[in-house]
Design an enzyme around this catalytic site. Structure first.
Site, PDB file in Angstrom:
ATOM      1  N   ARG A 236       0.865  -1.198   0.024  1.00 27.18           N
ATOM      2  CA  ARG A 236       0.038  -0.092  -0.058  1.00 27.18           C
ATOM      3  C   ARG A 236       0.858   1.222   0.058  1.00 27.18           C
ATOM      4  O   ARG A 236       1.896   1.400   0.758  1.00 27.18           O
ATOM      5  CB  ARG A 236      -1.000   0.015   1.111  1.00 27.18           C
ATOM      6  CG  ARG A 236      -2.073  -0.773   1.113  1.00 27.18           C
ATOM      7  CD  ARG A 236      -3.170  -0.553   0.172  1.00 27.18           C
ATOM      8  NE  ARG A 236      -4.184  -1.609   0.113  1.00 27.18           N
ATOM      9  CZ  ARG A 236      -4.358  -2.599  -0.594  1.00 27.18           C
ATOM     10  NH1 ARG A 236      -3.415  -2.803  -1.379  1.00 27.18           N
ATOM     11  NH2 ARG A 236      -5.567  -3.490  -0.687  1.00 27.18           N
ATOM     12  N   GLU A 265      -2.699   7.871  -4.306  1.00 27.65           N
ATOM     13  CA  GLU A 265      -3.142   6.927  -5.299  1.00 27.65           C
ATOM     14  C   GLU A 265      -4.468   7.271  -5.891  1.00 27.65           C
ATOM     15  O   GLU A 265      -5.426   7.363  -5.114  1.00 27.65           O
ATOM     16  CB  GLU A 265      -3.066   5.278  -5.072  1.00 27.65           C
ATOM     17  CG  GLU A 265      -2.925   4.213  -5.959  1.00 27.65           C
ATOM     18  CD  GLU A 265      -2.737   3.041  -5.383  1.00 27.65           C
ATOM     19  OE1 GLU A 265      -1.801   2.602  -4.549  1.00 27.65           O
ATOM     20  OE2 GLU A 265      -3.259   2.268  -5.897  1.00 27.65           O
ATOM     21  N   HIS A 284      -0.936  -0.073  -9.802  1.00 25.05           N
ATOM     22  CA  HIS A 284      -1.717  -1.159  -8.945  1.00 25.05           C
ATOM     23  C   HIS A 284      -2.133  -2.384  -9.768  1.00 25.05           C
ATOM     24  O   HIS A 284      -3.630  -2.582  -9.692  1.00 25.05           O
ATOM     25  CB  HIS A 284      -3.004  -0.471  -8.168  1.00 25.05           C
ATOM     26  CG  HIS A 284      -3.155  -1.126  -6.719  1.00 25.05           C
ATOM     27  ND1 HIS A 284      -3.575  -0.369  -5.741  1.00 25.05           N
ATOM     28  CD2 HIS A 284      -3.413  -2.387  -6.496  1.00 25.05           C
ATOM     29  CE1 HIS A 284      -3.769  -1.284  -4.830  1.00 25.05           C
ATOM     30  NE2 HIS A 284      -3.624  -2.339  -5.322  1.00 25.05           N
TER      31      HIS A 284
HETATM   32  N1  LIG Z   1      -0.560  -4.315  -5.484  1.00 22.50           N
HETATM   33  C1  LIG Z   1      -1.743  -5.094  -5.542  1.00 22.50           C
HETATM   34  O1  LIG Z   1      -2.427  -5.127  -6.498  1.00 22.50           O
HETATM   35  C2  LIG Z   1      -1.949  -6.032  -4.226  1.00 22.50           C
HETATM   36  C3  LIG Z   1      -1.531  -5.486  -3.096  1.00 22.50           C
HETATM   37  N2  LIG Z   1      -1.548  -6.287  -1.880  1.00 22.50           N
HETATM   38  C4  LIG Z   1      -1.258  -6.003  -0.515  1.00 22.50           C
HETATM   39  O2  LIG Z   1      -0.289  -6.802  -0.175  1.00 22.50           O
HETATM   40  C5  LIG Z   1      -0.818  -7.182   1.386  1.00 22.50           C
HETATM   41  C6  LIG Z   1      -0.318  -8.615   1.847  1.00 22.50           C
HETATM   42  O3  LIG Z   1      -1.156  -9.535   1.641  1.00 22.50           O
HETATM   43  P1  LIG Z   1      -0.658 -11.095   2.176  1.00 22.50           P
HETATM   44  O4  LIG Z   1       0.692 -11.289   1.986  1.00 22.50           O
HETATM   45  O5  LIG Z   1      -1.796 -11.849   1.438  1.00 22.50           O
HETATM   46  O6  LIG Z   1      -1.103 -10.677   3.616  1.00 22.50           O
HETATM   47  P2  LIG Z   1      -0.667 -11.522   4.916  1.00 22.50           P
HETATM   48  O7  LIG Z   1      -1.390 -11.142   5.780  1.00 22.50           O
HETATM   49  O8  LIG Z   1      -0.470 -12.976   4.296  1.00 22.50           O
HETATM   50  O9  LIG Z   1       0.847 -11.213   5.137  1.00 22.50           O
HETATM   51  C7  LIG Z   1       0.920  -9.898   5.832  1.00 22.50           C
HETATM   52  C8  LIG Z   1       2.240  -9.975   6.767  1.00 22.50           C
HETATM   53  O10 LIG Z   1       2.589  -8.808   7.043  1.00 22.50           O
HETATM   54  C9  LIG Z   1       2.897  -8.714   8.489  1.00 22.50           C
HETATM   55  N3  LIG Z   1       2.584  -7.426   9.104  1.00 22.50           N
HETATM   56  C10 LIG Z   1       1.530  -6.569   9.097  1.00 22.50           C
HETATM   57  N4  LIG Z   1       1.865  -5.250   9.638  1.00 22.50           N
HETATM   58  C11 LIG Z   1       3.163  -5.432   9.844  1.00 22.50           C
HETATM   59  C12 LIG Z   1       3.889  -4.400  10.434  1.00 22.50           C
HETATM   60  N5  LIG Z   1       3.653  -3.237  10.823  1.00 22.50           N
HETATM   61  N6  LIG Z   1       5.347  -4.827  10.419  1.00 22.50           N
HETATM   62  C13 LIG Z   1       5.684  -6.023  10.086  1.00 22.50           C
HETATM   63  N7  LIG Z   1       5.057  -6.823   9.571  1.00 22.50           N
HETATM   64  C14 LIG Z   1       3.727  -6.530   9.476  1.00 22.50           C
HETATM   65  C15 LIG Z   1       1.863  -9.661   9.086  1.00 22.50           C
HETATM   66  O11 LIG Z   1       1.991 -10.254  10.545  1.00 22.50           O
HETATM   67  C16 LIG Z   1       1.676 -10.633   7.959  1.00 22.50           C
HETATM   68  O12 LIG Z   1       2.828 -11.653   8.070  1.00 22.50           O
HETATM   69  C17 LIG Z   1      -2.391  -6.878   1.382  1.00 22.50           C
HETATM   70  O13 LIG Z   1      -2.976  -6.523   2.693  1.00 22.50           O
HETATM   71  C18 LIG Z   1      -2.495  -5.767   0.435  1.00 22.50           C
HETATM   72  O14 LIG Z   1      -2.310  -4.605   1.130  1.00 22.50           O
HETATM   73  C19 LIG Z   1      -2.442  -7.738  -1.966  1.00 22.50           C
HETATM   74  C20 LIG Z   1      -2.835  -8.039  -3.199  1.00 22.50           C
HETATM   75  C21 LIG Z   1      -2.625  -7.339  -4.291  1.00 22.50           C
HETATM   76  O1  LIG Z   2      -6.251  -7.430  -3.099  1.00 21.15           O
HETATM   77  C1  LIG Z   2      -5.479  -6.374  -2.617  1.00 21.15           C
HETATM   78  O2  LIG Z   2      -5.408  -6.087  -1.719  1.00 21.15           O
HETATM   79  C2  LIG Z   2      -5.274  -5.364  -3.947  1.00 21.15           C
HETATM   80  O3  LIG Z   2      -4.607  -4.594  -3.584  1.00 21.15           O
HETATM   81  C3  LIG Z   2      -5.840  -5.665  -5.296  1.00 21.15           C
HETATM   82  O4  LIG Z   2      -6.048  -6.988  -5.650  1.00 21.15           O
END
Ligand SMILES: NC(=O)C1=CN([C@@H]2O[C@H](COP(=O)(O)OP(=O)(O)OC[C@H]3O[C@@H](n4cnc5c(N)ncnc54)[C@H](O)[C@@H]3O)[C@@H](O)[C@H]2O)C=CC1
Ligand SMILES: O=C(O)C(=O)CO
Length: 324
Positions: A236, A265, A284
């Site tokens: 993000r 964004e 994104h």
């Molecule tokens: N660019 C895009 O299109 C996309 C972006 N995303 C972003 O990726 C993020 C992660 O997705 P996942 O890997 O599925 O989530 P997840 O929940 O599997 O992994 C996130 C990790 O970050 C850690 N975490 C959270 N806050 C933290 C902090 N302040 N300091 C250190 N570690 C911290 C958590 O403990 C967790 O292990 C989503 O929340 C979303 O914002 C996800 C999908 C698509």
């Molecule tokens: O899944 C998310 O969190 C995204 O940012 C877009 O897929």
């Protein structure tokens, strides 16, 4: 039960909802006016939300008819979970199905920046092929270098695994808790935030966003990074301070940056970062593959169907709503 979808999603999800007997309304106008938005929300029981619309106290008070939300995303930082919990509103999300696609984009950005791909691509598009030059805008190789992952969850793991396999990179990470699988399978080493920042050759953000860590990557963090460091953010935009990142890049305090998310964004049209040769910015598109988007449609529909049947959503961002 009436489901409102604010932007068309892959057909597989819509078909699943209709086959289950749900009444589905889809906005055909991707840029809904406030009036249209109000009309649709007033008339729905469940929203399948595409994008970053805010679901806060004001929203829940204005639409007490909304009983569940199914996000077409894994991230749920745009939903006030405490407010949803108070009203016992389950909030579904779409984990796993987009981890591969999103980590692919982080990997792509890392390589694009390391090899100055966006600079050279623009140069060729401008009709300037240039001559073979032993010194001009050279890239750096990633073999054996150190990848630092901020937030080693599902996507962070996939990124770390790719970097290990492709470039035999050393993996360090900072997370809320230890990731034993990554330690065992990838030899990943847990480090403090300070160590992550100062020891990474590539620093890639994969944490879920919360306001308390807003702009944690700021002047003070960029100052501590290596001069050859590549900063990647596909999580993000709120994690980094955009102007401080620009300053770090323009003064070559760090080597380069690859961004799939920006702050704010969409990125402002005249953001000076767009002019830099050591930056690659994407709009994104982390989950923008046919496979991931179909998977997200399926998971979002499964969440709604489970809710409709009085069952727990299989992928719920606030499972605490199901506690008695
Ligand atoms: N660019 C895009 O299109 C996309 C972006 N995303 C972003 O990726 C993020 C992660 O997705 P996942 O890997 O599925 O989530 P997840 O929940 O599997 O992994 C996130 C990790 O970050 C850690 N975490 C959270 N806050 C933290 C902090 N302040 N300091 C250190 N570690 C911290 C958590 O403990 C967790 O292990 C989503 O929340 C979303 O914002 C996800 C999908 C698509
Ligand atoms: O899944 C998310 O969190 C995204 O940012 C877009 O897929």
């Amino acid at each position: 039960m009436k489901v409102f979808i604010n932007k068309r999603i892959p057909e597989i999800g819509i078909k699943m909802l209709k086959d289950a007997g749900l009444e589905v309304t889809i906005s055909e106008n991707p840029e809904l006016t406030q009036e249209e938005w109000l009309k649709y929300c007033k008339d729905a029981d469940v929203i399948l939300n595409v994008g970053q619309n805010k679901y806060d106290k004001d929203f829940f008070e204005e639409f007490p008819n909304i009983k569940a939300i199914a996000l077409y995303s894994v991230g749920f930082d745009h939903v006030d979970i405490d407010e949803a919990n108070q009203r016992k509103i389950p909030v579904g999300n779409t984990p796993e199905v987009l981890s591969r696609a999103t980590s692919d984009v982080a990997f792509l950005l890392m390589q694009s920046v390391a090899r100055r791909a966006s600079y050279y691509f623009q140069k060729v598009k401008n009709g300037d092929w240039g001559e073979f030059d032993p010194l001009h805008e050279l890239g750096q190789e990633l073999y054996g270098k150190t990848l630092g992952v901020f937030g080693l969850g599902r996507i962070g793991f996939e990124m770390a695994e790719k970097c290990k396999k492709a470039f035999d990179m050393n993996i360090i990470y900072h997370n809320r808790s230890h990731n034993e699988e990554a330690e065992k399978e990838l030899g990943a080493k847990y480090v403090s935030f300070e160590e992550l920042v100062s020891e990474s050759d590539v620093l890639s953000i994969h944490a879920n966003f919360s306001e308390e860590h807003s702009e944690i990557f700021n002047e003070s963090a960029f100052k501590k990074m290596k001069s050859n460091a590549i900063f990647i953010n596909t999580a993000r935009g709120g994690f980094h301070h955009q102007k401080d990142l620009y300053n770090a890049l323009v003064s070559e305090k760090i080597w380069g940056a690859g961004l799939d998310v920006t702050n704010p964004e969409p990125i402002e049209e005249n953001d000076p970062i767009l002019k830099l040769s050591n930056v690659c910015v994407l709009p994104h598109i982390g989950s923008a593959t046919i496979e991931a988007r179909n998977g997200m449609a399926k998971v979002a529909a499964e969440n709604i169907i489970a809710f409709y049947k009085g069952e727990k959503m299989p992928n719920c961002a606030n499972p605490e709503v199901y506690k008695e």
